[in-house]
Write an enzyme that holds these catalytic residues in place. Structure first.
Site, mmCIF file in Angstrom:
data_model
loop_
_atom_site.group_PDB
_atom_site.id
_atom_site.type_symbol
_atom_site.label_atom_id
_atom_site.label_comp_id
_atom_site.label_asym_id
_atom_site.label_seq_id
_atom_site.Cartn_x
_atom_site.Cartn_y
_atom_site.Cartn_z
ATOM 1 N N HIS A 338 0.851 -1.200 0.000
ATOM 2 C CA HIS A 338 0.000 0.000 0.000
ATOM 3 C C HIS A 338 0.887 1.252 0.000
ATOM 4 C CE1 HIS A 338 -3.801 2.069 0.343
ATOM 5 N NE2 HIS A 338 -3.101 2.975 1.000
ATOM 6 N N ALA A 339 0.638 2.142 -0.949
ATOM 7 C CA ALA A 339 1.537 3.280 -1.154
ATOM 8 C C ALA A 339 1.594 4.191 0.072
ATOM 9 C CB ALA A 339 1.085 4.085 -2.364
ATOM 10 N N HIS A 368 0.000 11.799 -5.923
ATOM 11 C CA HIS A 368 -0.558 11.909 -4.567
ATOM 12 C C HIS A 368 0.556 11.765 -3.519
ATOM 13 C CE1 HIS A 368 -3.520 11.176 -1.316
ATOM 14 N NE2 HIS A 368 -2.592 10.351 -0.857
ATOM 15 N N HIS A 372 2.580 14.460 -0.572
ATOM 16 C CA HIS A 372 2.962 14.289 0.842
ATOM 17 C C HIS A 372 4.421 14.708 1.038
ATOM 18 C CE1 HIS A 372 -0.632 12.299 2.273
ATOM 19 N NE2 HIS A 372 -0.519 11.284 1.451
ATOM 20 N N GLU A 396 -3.564 15.024 2.561
ATOM 21 C CA GLU A 396 -4.029 14.132 1.498
ATOM 22 C C GLU A 396 -4.421 14.891 0.234
ATOM 23 O OE1 GLU A 396 -3.579 11.080 1.685
ATOM 24 O OE2 GLU A 396 -3.172 10.925 3.824
ATOM 25 N N HIS A 498 -6.596 0.513 5.407
ATOM 26 C CA HIS A 498 -6.625 1.484 6.500
ATOM 27 C C HIS A 498 -7.270 0.955 7.776
ATOM 28 C CE1 HIS A 498 -6.039 3.456 2.701
ATOM 29 N NE2 HIS A 498 -5.486 4.469 3.320
ATOM 30 N N TYR A 508 -9.584 11.362 3.759
ATOM 31 C CA TYR A 508 -9.643 11.220 2.294
ATOM 32 C C TYR A 508 -10.949 11.774 1.738
ATOM 33 C CZ TYR A 508 -5.780 7.984 3.166
ATOM 34 O OH TYR A 508 -4.600 7.420 3.567
HETATM 35 O O1 X8Z Z 1 -4.205 5.393 0.998
HETATM 36 C C1 X8Z Z 1 -4.100 6.196 0.101
HETATM 37 C C2 X8Z Z 1 -2.725 6.650 -0.352
HETATM 38 C C3 X8Z Z 1 -1.762 6.738 0.764
HETATM 39 S S1 X8Z Z 1 -2.086 8.046 1.831
HETATM 40 C C4 X8Z Z 1 -2.205 5.670 -1.377
HETATM 41 N N1 X8Z Z 1 -5.195 6.638 -0.551
HETATM 42 C C5 X8Z Z 1 -6.519 6.168 -0.214
HETATM 43 C C6 X8Z Z 1 -6.708 4.705 -0.559
HETATM 44 O O2 X8Z Z 1 -5.892 4.157 -1.293
HETATM 45 O O3 X8Z Z 1 -7.681 4.108 -0.114
HETATM 46 C C7 X8Z Z 1 -5.216 7.627 -1.610
HETATM 47 C C8 X8Z Z 1 -6.642 7.772 -1.998
HETATM 48 C C9 X8Z Z 1 -7.456 7.016 -1.013
HETATM 49 ZN ZN ZN Z 2 -2.024 9.945 1.062
#
Ligand code: X8Z
Ligand code: ZN
Length: 599
Positions: A338-339, A368, A372, A396, A498, A508
């Site tokens: 997960h990024a 994105h 950060h 975000e 998450h 988000y």
């Molecule tokens: O979790 C993230 C990023 C890291 S802060 C990749 N995002 C959410 C997700 O993937 O659920 C970005 C958009 C929504």
């Molecule tokens: Zn993010």
């Protein structure tokens, strides 16, 4: 210790031994020391965390849990000591830092040290289970597929059976996480209560310079603004899916099955754009095909992202970014794909961790993540407690807001589009549809995750109904249904990063609205007056200057002040998003005439 009688006589009278009332200066000195101590411990924790996420083993998990344990213990001790300043009139910075010390935490430590240790080890374990999660078939004996392999199917396949198989395969990972999550809720709530919050959800809702109740009302208000647009999009998309898959699979008037939306969590629907393209053939927007055909590698994709930021007048990434980042999935070990983006040692030690594939979705995520990193770069000189966003949603929103200003001409120059689409209504609607599938589809999903968790933390949803309440909420809010029968043996929330990683998600939801406000503010700063959807501010010194000024504040000012400096507005508000999508909204309403919308 026993005190000899003679010595007792020599001690000063008790009244003199009592500490003097704490002064504002004492508080200032105290918070300065807290800044130093917590920075040192956070650097240890984020270093251990980086290792844990890029090399999942029992040992790396244990080391990360220990480091987190030390940090949580120190935070709790500082909060206890800070109580002596209650009622003292403090200077604004000291008061703000004391507040942030309390509210800017994803968990707080239970007073009981054994419970604290259990909490940190569960947290490390849950993220590890998610990161190493695999589907090895119903009996566990088949060929194993990781999330990336399963996402490839869900994102691209149009075969309902393959989609269902990949969807159920990944969601089975939640099962292992369920018992840990149940215990986590107990311990995290204990920690919240031991530090003066009603429960963990109340702590999360306190991090926005307003009361938890006010915060909840604000998210409701913003969702009410955007919901009509979502409903129109949902109606149009369902009709498109009915054309593709038939009404047996996608019946009228019912929620859309979650495996058909081109995303494992049905959170963003960009991948089904070809199925719902308003004017096929008007202008190709297929960036993924270009990335694949031209064999773009991860580094080149990130370089393009950096180029976009430097084009706005921001600094290049530090050299260490390129040696320390993890850009592709290693073959020889488990990692959390997960990024994420971080300044691991809080000293411009910027990097990202991401298993990049040559896909448009990943190109968007790179922008994105770099958002950060550029925020972290801008506030690196702030005291530690200010080294974060004005609020979590700001963090975000930055990269996304800037990416809204990516022009087709820019993509043509990068070789990712053949030609700049014609400036006509059809091309505009195509582009807006693609953008809405990413931005608008996401809103009820993003609001729903924490609405579910808030109820769980408040004890209104118990483990006996974790799964059923999750789907009841998603069905109601998002109009999306589980594609297979679910029972309480499942734990589908655990299949979304998450939840096991314990990252709050309302950030988000707000960011997706806020990014349009940032974008509008930067457009206006650049002197543009035309329709919002056509605005680009690249090359504008004034836009760059204003952005930089806001980022450099970190968390040093209440977020409404930071927002006002950039946009002139003091509330997070859906107005800019609605203004941006106005052409699409009108078009959708025409398309949906005569359709029975809703679910
Ligand atoms: O979790 C993230 C990023 C890291 S802060 C990749 N995002 C959410 C997700 O993937 O659920 C970005 C958009 C929504
Ligand atoms: Zn993010």
């Amino acid at each position: 210790m026993r005190i000899p009688t003679l010595a007792l006589l020599l001690l000063p009278p008790l009244a003199h031994a009592a500490p003097a009332d704490p002064t504002p200066e004492d508080a200032r000195v105290f918070i300065q020391k807290v800044n130093e101590d917590l920075k040192r411990l956070t650097v240890k924790q984020s270093t251990a965390d980086w290792i844990k996420s890029t090399y999942i083993t029992e040992d790396s998990e244990r080391a990360a849990a220990w480091a987190n344990d030390d940090l949580l213990a120190a935070t709790r001790a500082a909060l206890e000591q800070a109580k002596r300043f209650d009622g003292v009139t403090l200077d604004p910075d000291t008061a703000r830092m004391l507040r942030l010390l309390r509210v800017n935490n994803s968990v707080l430590a239970p007073a009981d040290a054994a419970h604290r240790a259990e909490l940190t080890s569960i947290l490390a374990r849950m993220e590890g289970l998610y990161g190493a999660g695999k589907d090895c078939g119903p009996d566990g004996k088949g060929k194993c597929r990781d999330l990336e392999a399963l996402e490839k199917v869900v994102n691209r396949s149009r075969d309902p059976r393959a989609l269902l198989d990949a969807w159920t395969g990944w969601h089975a990972v939640g099962r292992q996480i369920r018992p840990l999550y149940e215990r986590f809720v107990v311990l995290a709530n204990e920690g919240a209560r031991d530090n003066g919050f009603a429960d963990l959800g109340a702590l999360w809702r306190s991090a926005y310079d307003m009361s938890p109740e006010e915060f909840e009302r604000e998210t409701d208000r913003i969702w009410a603004q955007a919901k009509p647009l979502y409903d129109d999009l949902h109606c149009y998309v369902r009709a498109g899916l009915q054309r593709k898959y038939g009404k047996a699979l996608v019946p009228d008037g019912t929620p859309i099955p979650a495996h058909l939306l081109g995303n494992m969590w049905a959170q963003e629907w960009t991948n089904i754009y070809p199925l719902v393209e308003p004017y096929p053939g008007v202008a190709s927007l297929d960036v993924t095909r270009k990335l694949e055909r031209q064999r773009w590698d991860a580094r080149r994709m990130v370089k393009l992202g950096e180029h976009f930021f430097t084009g706005l007048g921001l600094d290049p990434l530090p050299a260490t970014f390129w040696t320390r980042s993890l850009l592709t999935k290693p073959r020889d070990r488990e990692v959390v794909c997960h990024a994420s983006a971080g300044d691991v040692t809080y000293s411009d030690d910027l990097r990202i961790k991401m298993c990049i594939r040559p896909e448009e979705e990943d190109l968007i995520t790179i922008h994105h993540e770099l958002g950060h990193n550029y925020y972290q770069h801008a506030y690196v000189k702030q005291p530690f407690l200010y080294m974060t966003g004005a609020n979590e949603a700001f963090h975000e929103a930055v990269g996304d807001a800037l990416a809204l200003s990516v022009t087709p001409a820019y993509l043509v120059q990068a070789g990712l589009l053949d030609r700049v689409p014609p400036e006509n209504q059809k091309a505009l609607i195509n582009a807006q549809m693609k953008s809405a599938l990413e931005k608008v589809s996401f809103l009820p999903f993003a609001r729903g995750i924490d609405r579910w968790r808030w109820q769980v933390f408040a004890g209104k949803v118990t483990p006996a109904s974790y799964e059923s309440s999750w789907w009841a909420l998603r069905t109601k809010e998002q109009g999306v249904a589980p594609p297979a029968p679910r029972t309480e043996a499942e734990f589908d929330p655990g299949a979304k990063y998450h939840v096991p990683a314990n990252v709050s998600y309302t950030r988000y939801f707000l960011a997706r609205v806020l990014q349009f406000q940032f974008y509008r503010g930067l457009c206006r700063a650049s002197g543009q007056t035309g329709p919002l959807h056509g605005c680009h501010f690249d090359g504008s010194k004034e836009a760059g200057r204003r952005l930089q000024a806001m980022l450099a504040l970190g968390a040093s000012k209440p977020w409404p002040d930071a927002l006002e400096a950039l946009t002139g507005e003091r509330r997070i508000d859906g107005g800019a998003l609605l203004e941006y999508f106005a052409p699409l909204r009108t078009w959708l309403q025409l398309q949906n005439q005569g359709r029975a919308c809703g679910w």
